[in-house]
Design a protein around this motif. Structure first.
Motif, PDB file in Angstrom:
ATOM      1  N   LYS A   1      17.211  33.496  -8.086  1.00 48.60           N
ATOM      2  CA  LYS A   1      18.533  33.492  -7.461  1.00 48.60           C
ATOM      3  C   LYS A   1      19.520  32.682  -8.306  1.00 48.60           C
ATOM      4  CE  LYS A   1      16.737  33.986  -2.762  1.00 48.60           C
ATOM      5  NZ  LYS A   1      16.718  33.416  -1.372  1.00 48.60           N
ATOM      6  N   PRO A   2      20.749  33.199  -8.497  1.00 53.61           N
ATOM      7  CA  PRO A   2      21.748  32.478  -9.292  1.00 53.61           C
ATOM      8  C   PRO A   2      22.104  31.130  -8.673  1.00 53.61           C
ATOM      9  CG  PRO A   2      22.395  34.775  -8.976  1.00 53.61           C
ATOM     10  CD  PRO A   2      21.231  34.522  -8.060  1.00 53.61           C
ATOM     11  N   VAL A   3      22.273  30.117  -9.523  1.00 54.00           N
ATOM     12  CA  VAL A   3      22.697  28.785  -9.080  1.00 54.00           C
ATOM     13  C   VAL A   3      23.835  28.308  -9.985  1.00 54.00           C
ATOM     14  CG1 VAL A   3      20.447  28.174  -8.139  1.00 54.00           C
ATOM     15  CG2 VAL A   3      20.960  27.651 -10.532  1.00 54.00           C
ATOM     16  N   ASP A   4      24.593  27.356  -9.473  1.00 55.53           N
ATOM     17  CA  ASP A   4      25.717  26.798 -10.227  1.00 55.53           C
ATOM     18  C   ASP A   4      25.178  25.990 -11.408  1.00 55.53           C
ATOM     19  OD1 ASP A   4      28.095  25.785 -11.119  1.00 55.53           O
ATOM     20  OD2 ASP A   4      28.733  24.976  -9.179  1.00 55.53           O
ATOM     21  N   SER A   5      25.656  26.291 -12.612  1.00 52.55           N
ATOM     22  CA  SER A   5      25.163  25.610 -13.815  1.00 52.55           C
ATOM     23  C   SER A   5      25.894  24.308 -14.100  1.00 52.55           C
ATOM     24  CB  SER A   5      25.296  26.530 -15.030  1.00 52.55           C
ATOM     25  OG  SER A   5      26.672  26.787 -15.318  1.00 52.55           O
ATOM     26  N   ARG A   6      27.007  24.048 -13.417  1.00 53.57           N
ATOM     27  CA  ARG A   6      27.831  22.884 -13.760  1.00 53.57           C
ATOM     28  C   ARG A   6      27.086  21.548 -13.743  1.00 53.57           C
ATOM     29  NH1 ARG A   6      33.248  24.749 -10.567  1.00 53.57           N
ATOM     30  NH2 ARG A   6      31.642  25.864  -9.403  1.00 53.57           N
TER      31      ARG A   6
END
Length: 466
Positions: free
Chosen positions: A446-451
């Motif tokens: 699942k995509p997650v925030d990379s920041r």
């Protein structure tokens, strides 16, 4: 202007040339002075600073692309580069270390070029502003220069005015005293504008000279990397036939996969090099979990020192511990972040970075190359398995310089951007023709925030100035 009122008070008229009261003659003409001045035409709205800067950056970028095509390395420089590569120890570890160092230098040069590009655009906008101001005041400035030329000859008041009698001479002297401060004010403003314009032109010339040197260094580093990649390719040429067969098989699997999860699963189960490397990496992770606290601390200290084991087949440390430590894989401007509107009515699942043409793309972290090639609407894409259930997706490149089944180190060059933006689903609704790299972090599919993973200097979002 207050001169007509002054003239009415002292009984003289102001004859304005181009509506500017710098040439005067004394006469009894108070009724003329009392006439109302014509209303000035409505001024056009001021230019939008953001749009003006964006246009100037586009123009500057185009000029730099033309300049880059005129720069070439001398035969002596090329020979020196070839000799430096020939002198390297031809081992996999030494070549890969040289590639990482070359990529770091190249990224630093790319960042310098971007900074110079922005500075030149800013200087250009300021220079255009002064030129526009001078152009808008050209009538007034012409009168100022004419008045200065006459007064520079040190004439008596009678040469600037035509008194009919002694009383008119006194009145003219009073009027001249009112006019001179206005001339002085406009003269000082003109001198300041010209000095600012000259300073901006000098700064632009110096910046361009430095930029040319930086671009030359960048071309040299690009050539060095090409030579290193050729040497690295020679070291793995023994199983070229096997690699070509795997490449064809992966293309077949990519054509059948409907999403990234399916693609990763098929690669790890049906591509031998990926399957074996993934199994070895997982075993290495399990072994790390069995280490004592002291051994784990020593391994982490070694990794933090920047010189981890170059023979490793698994990440130097868990991906979850890398927050605020990764560098964005390219030098560029962040146009879109995770969660931003993607222009199609949905939220972006990753980050989009605009780069300059032929910018190098490096591995953000240690990882196994699960996939390297074209995949559906993503275009050319690389997927890295960085451990702990994380996968990193990079797409939008033109040339890929790695292969699936290979374990890469953080900072190792993986690909090169093209000259223009690659049309893909991840670059929809972007108002730019610049090359764009799409970066997506996925945890357990699942995509997650990379920041949270990027270093502090890489987390800022640049305005979409393209």
């Amino acid at each position: 202007m207050i001169l007509p009122a002054i003239a009415a008070g002292v009984g003289v008229a102001v004859v304005a040339v181009s509506a500017n009261p710098f040439i005067v003659r004394a006469q009894d003409a108070a009724p003329e002075a009392a006439q109302s001045a014509p209303q000035p035409a409505a001024e056009p709205p001021p230019p939008d600073p953001a749009a003006e800067l964006a246009a100037k950056r586009d123009k500057t970028r185009a000029e730099l692309e033309i300049l880059s095509k005129t720069i070439s390395l001398s035969s002596d420089k090329v020979s020196a580069l070839q000799q430096s590569i020939a002198d390297l120890d031809k081992s996999t570890q030494s070549i890969r270390q040289a590639l990482i160092e070359s990529a770091a230098r190249r990224k630093a040069l790319d960042k310098q070029i971007l900074a110079s590009e922005k500075k030149l655009a800013d200087l250009g906008v300021k220079e255009d502003g002064i030129r526009r101001s001078l152009h808008e005041r050209r009538g007034l400035l012409a009168e100022v220069l004419a008045a200065l030329q006459r007064m520079g000859r040190n004439p008596p008041p009678a040469l600037l005015v035509t008194p009919d009698d002694a009383l008119a001479s006194v009145r003219s002297a009073i009027l001249l005293g009112a006019v001179v401060p206005g001339i002085r004010k406009e003269t000082d403003k003109l001198a300041a504008d010209l000095a600012s314009l000259a300073a901006l032109q000098t700064a632009s010339a110096a910046e361009k000279a430095g930029l040319t040197a930086t671009m030359t260094d960048g071309i040299e580093e690009e050539r060095r990397m090409d030579l290193l990649l050729a040497e690295n390719d020679k070291l793995s040429r023994s199983n070229a036939a096997e690699l070509e067969a795997e490449k064809k098989r992966s293309e077949e699997l990519a054509g059948k996969a409907t999403n990234l999860e399916g693609l990763v699963a098929s690669m790890e189960s049906e591509i031998a090099s990926v399957r074996d490397a993934a199994a070895a990496a997982r075993q290495a992770e399990e072994n790390r979990k069995l280490m004592t606290d002291e051994q784990r601390a020593q391994a982490k200290a070694l990794a933090d020192s920047g010189v981890p084991d170059k023979n490793r087949i698994a990440p130097a440390y868990p991906f979850g511990e890398l927050k605020a430590k990764l560098e964005v894989p390219v030098a560029g401007d962040i146009l879109r972040q995770f969660g931003d509107a993607d222009g199609t009515g949905h939220e972006a699942m990753g980050m989009t970075v605009a780069t300059n043409p032929e910018t190098v793309v490096t591995a953000p972290a240690d990882g196994l190359v699960v996939f390297a090639g074209a995949f559906r609407s993503y275009g050319q894409m690389i997927i890295l398995d960085t451990g702990d259930g994380y996968h990193l997706v990079l797409s939008g490149m033109e040339t890929i310089n790695t292969r699936q089944g290979k374990f890469v180190f953080a900072g190792e060059p993986l690909a090169v951007m093209g000259a223009k933006r690659v049309a893909s689903a991840t670059a929809l609704a972007l108002e730019t023709d610049r090359p764009t790299l799409y970066i997506e972090f996925r945890k357990d599919g699942k995509p997650v925030d990379s920041r949270p993973w990027w270093t502090a200097k890489d987390t800022g979002k640049a305005r979409n100035d393209s």
